[in-house]
Each structure stands twice: as structure tokens, then as C-alpha cells.
Design a protein around this motif. Structure first.
Motif, mmCIF file in Angstrom:
data_model
loop_
_atom_site.group_PDB
_atom_site.id
_atom_site.type_symbol
_atom_site.label_atom_id
_atom_site.label_comp_id
_atom_site.label_asym_id
_atom_site.label_seq_id
_atom_site.Cartn_x
_atom_site.Cartn_y
_atom_site.Cartn_z
ATOM 1 N N GLU A 183 0.811 -1.209 0.000
ATOM 2 C CA GLU A 183 0.000 0.000 0.000
ATOM 3 C C GLU A 183 0.849 1.266 0.000
ATOM 4 O O GLU A 183 0.391 2.324 -0.406
ATOM 5 N N SER A 184 2.087 1.160 0.493
ATOM 6 C CA SER A 184 2.947 2.335 0.588
ATOM 7 C C SER A 184 3.670 2.655 -0.715
ATOM 8 O O SER A 184 4.402 3.639 -0.774
ATOM 9 N N ARG A 189 -0.455 4.829 -3.632
ATOM 10 C CA ARG A 189 -0.841 6.017 -2.871
ATOM 11 C C ARG A 189 -1.112 7.219 -3.767
ATOM 12 O O ARG A 189 -1.555 8.265 -3.295
ATOM 13 N N TYR A 232 2.138 12.017 0.063
ATOM 14 C CA TYR A 232 1.814 11.515 1.396
ATOM 15 C C TYR A 232 1.765 9.985 1.390
ATOM 16 O O TYR A 232 1.517 9.361 0.344
ATOM 17 N N GLU A 234 -0.419 7.874 2.551
ATOM 18 C CA GLU A 234 -1.729 7.275 2.379
ATOM 19 C C GLU A 234 -2.459 7.941 1.218
ATOM 20 O O GLU A 234 -2.340 9.145 0.994
ATOM 21 N N THR A 236 -5.663 8.422 0.958
ATOM 22 C CA THR A 236 -6.670 9.359 1.451
ATOM 23 C C THR A 236 -6.063 10.722 1.792
ATOM 24 O O THR A 236 -6.720 11.757 1.617
ATOM 25 N N GLN A 237 -4.814 10.722 2.270
ATOM 26 C CA GLN A 237 -4.152 11.999 2.552
ATOM 27 C C GLN A 237 -3.897 12.770 1.261
ATOM 28 O O GLN A 237 -4.090 13.993 1.206
#
Length: 324
Positions: A183-184, A189, A232, A234, A236-237
Motif C-alpha cells: 500500500e505504501s 498512494r 503523502y 496514504e 486518502t491523505q
């Protein structure tokens, strides 16, 4: 009152049939006592106090004997749970198999991998073997199948009719990406915001200022702005940062205190992109250059000849059944 009688050692052979040791029952008639012998594995209430491997042996025999009619009862549950202390001791018995407690809401295994110790107990009827993670993975698949069959259909009561939203009501589009890796990663992202200028309901002066403030993010051919961010950790960020940035851009574009009338609109980046796409177009191979007669001829075609020969032979054999 039932009396318990266990015959034979735990390690005797099947020929001696220790599991056939019976339980003596008294008759209900007063003054008379009729006795009937029943196999021990069919009487779970008489298993209390036996060693763990003996109880598991009787349990397997009961399952095999009853087959599809097998249903665990409270006596069998209490007998199996009574072996927890023995299985949890420092000197564990050498069992030939490990049994996952079926319908008993608990699981005790002497082969649990280190990375799976301390996890909540799994409720399943799958027997666990000694080696590998296959039974644990199969247990997860079995649980997912159970959820899909019995729980997911209940979500139908939350069904709502889909009503598409017009571009005027929701002009902004956020695109998320996911390649099922970490995910990172920058790809997962990354979030892209796009919006068509016609959906913002701005006047000509506001549209002009919006194009100037957007800079190279604005495509003058499609009349669309596109902003991407992966700064960022995430997604969402990044989506929130894009929404806040676009809101600030739109607020400054609507403010005509300084309409930037003396600043020209720069469209060079759009022209460069169009020129690059034009150069990147695939060119068709000229027909005049195609000369199949000059192609090198294959010297051997053994496989093709064999295939054709077999096909002809099969066709002849097939046609013989229809020929008088």
C-alpha cells in the motif's frame, strides 16, 4: 448408575479390538437386571478419565461408525475438553494426528506454527495435519465460503437504487490506483484529480484567470485540469490535499480583485503534448515494401506433413461409417 469398564491397553492392535469394550446397562424393571454390551466408542459418557490419545481414538471410531449420521453431543464435548490439560502439559503425548475441535468453539493443537500462536480460535470441521500451512489456508477459504453463502445474502436488505450524479453536482473526479502490492508504493498512494472547466459555471474572466493559475496542469484541448499527488504515505491523505488545493485554486479564480488581465495565457505545454503524440503515432508499413516472395523458404515441414496425414487418415476412417 452407569459403570465404566475399559479393557486392554492403549497401544494394543485392532485385532484385539480394545474399542469394543462394552458398558454395562441396568434394566429399569425393579428386581431384574439385564445387561447389554455396547461398543465403548458409541458411549461418549464413558470416556471421562481416559488418556487423550485414547479419547481421540474413540472419537475417530465413532465418526467412522456413524458416518453421515454423526452428530457431536455434550458427553463427547466434555470428554474431549477434558484432555486440554494433558495436551497443554510440557510433555505432550505423541499423537499420530491432531484434531481441531469441531463445533466446540475451541481449538487445541500440538503443531500450531509459531506465527499462528495466540490467534483467536477458528471454528471449523476440517482436520488439521502435522506439516505445512495448507490446513490453515484451507480453513480461511472455508470460512470465506461460509460467509459468502450465509452472510453476504443478508446484505440485500441494504440495497439502494443507483442514481448517477450529474457533472454539475459533482464536477470533481478522484481516481485511485491499486495493483494489490504494498500500500505504501507510489503507485498505490497516488491520486489524480480531474475536472472540466465547463462544469464549474464560471464567467469568461474567471475562466481565464483559472487557466492562468492552473499553468501546465490545464489542457487547452480538452478544457480540463488534472492534478496528481503521491507525496503523502496514504492515498486518502493525497486525496484530501488535492481537494483542498483545488478549492483554493477555485476561490482565487472567482476573486476578480486582480483579474490578471495583463498576463497572457500560456498554451505551449498543450502544443508540445500534441506534437509529441503526433510523432509517437505508429506508422504503417508501406505496401510496396512488402515482398513475401523474398522470404526464406522453410526447408523441412515434417510436423505439418504428419499432422495433415493423420487428419486425412482420421477423416477416411470416420467416413467409412457413413459409406454403404
Amino acid at each position: 448408575m452407569l459403570s465404566q469398564k475399559v479393557v486392554g491397553s492403549l497401544r494394543v492392535s485392532v485385532a484385539r479390538a480394545p474399542f469394543m469394550a462394552g458398558v454395562r446397562h441396568k434394566s429399569d424393571n425393579a428386581g431384574e437386571a439385564s445387561y447389554s454390551e455396547q461398543p465403548l466408542y458409541l458411549n461418549p459418557h464413558a470416556w471421562q478419565g481416559l488418556p487423550a490419545d485414547r479419547i481421540f481414538e474413540l472419537h475417530e471410531l465413532r465418526k467412522t461408525a456413524l458416518g453421515k449420521k454423526y452428530v457431536p453431543n455434550d458427553d463427547e464435548r466434555r470428554a474431549i475438553l477434558s484432555t486440554v490439560t494433558e495436551l497443554g502439559a510440557k510433555t505432550k503425548p505423541e499423537l499420530e494426528y491432531v484434531y481441531a475441535l469441531d463445533h466446540f468453539k475451541e481449538r487445541h493443537m500440538n503443531n500450531t506454527p509459531v506465527n499462528l500462536r495466540g490467534l483467536p480460535p477458528q471454528k471449523t470441521g476440517i482436520q488439521v495435519i502435522k506439516q505445512g500451512e495448507t490446513p490453515h489456508q484451507q480453513r480461511k477459504i472455508d470460512i470465506l465460503n461460509t460467509v459468502s453463502a450465509y452472510e453476504m445474502p443478508l446484505l440485500a436488505k441494504f440495497r439502494q437504487e443507483y442514481k448517477p450524479v450529474s457533472n454539475k453536482e459533482a464536477p470533481i473526479t478522484l481516481r485511485f490506483s491499486d495493483d494489490f502490492s504494498e500500500e505504501s508504493s507510489s503507485f498505490n498512494r497516488k491520486v489524480t484529480l480531474s475536472c472540466n472547466l465547463a462544469d464549474l459555471e464560471l464567467n469568461e474572466q474567471q475562466q481565464r484567470k483559472f487557466k492562468i493559475l492552473s499553468g501546465q496542469r490545464f489542457n487547452h484541448e480538452t478544457n480540463e485540469i488534472k492534478i496528481a499527488s503521491d507525496a503523502y504515505p496514504e492515498a486518502t491523505q493525497n486525496a484530501r490535499w488535492l481537494a483542498e488545493t483545488f478549492e483554493k485554486l477555485l476561490t482565487h479564480a472567482k476573486d476578480l480583485t486582480d483579474d490578471l488581465a495583463d498576463v497572457p495565457i500560456d498554451t505551449r505545454h498543450t502544443q508540445a503534448q500534441a506534437s509529441y503524440r503526433k510523432k509517437a503515432q505508429k506508422h504503417e508499413f508501406p505496401e510496396a515494401w512488402k515482398r513475401p516472395q523474398d522470404a526464406p523458404a522453410s526447408k523441412f515441414q515434417i510436423v505439418q506433413k504428419l499432422v495433415e496425414k493423420v487428419k486425412d487418415q482420421k477423416d477416411k476412417e470416420y467416413m467409412k461409417s457413413f459409406t454403404p
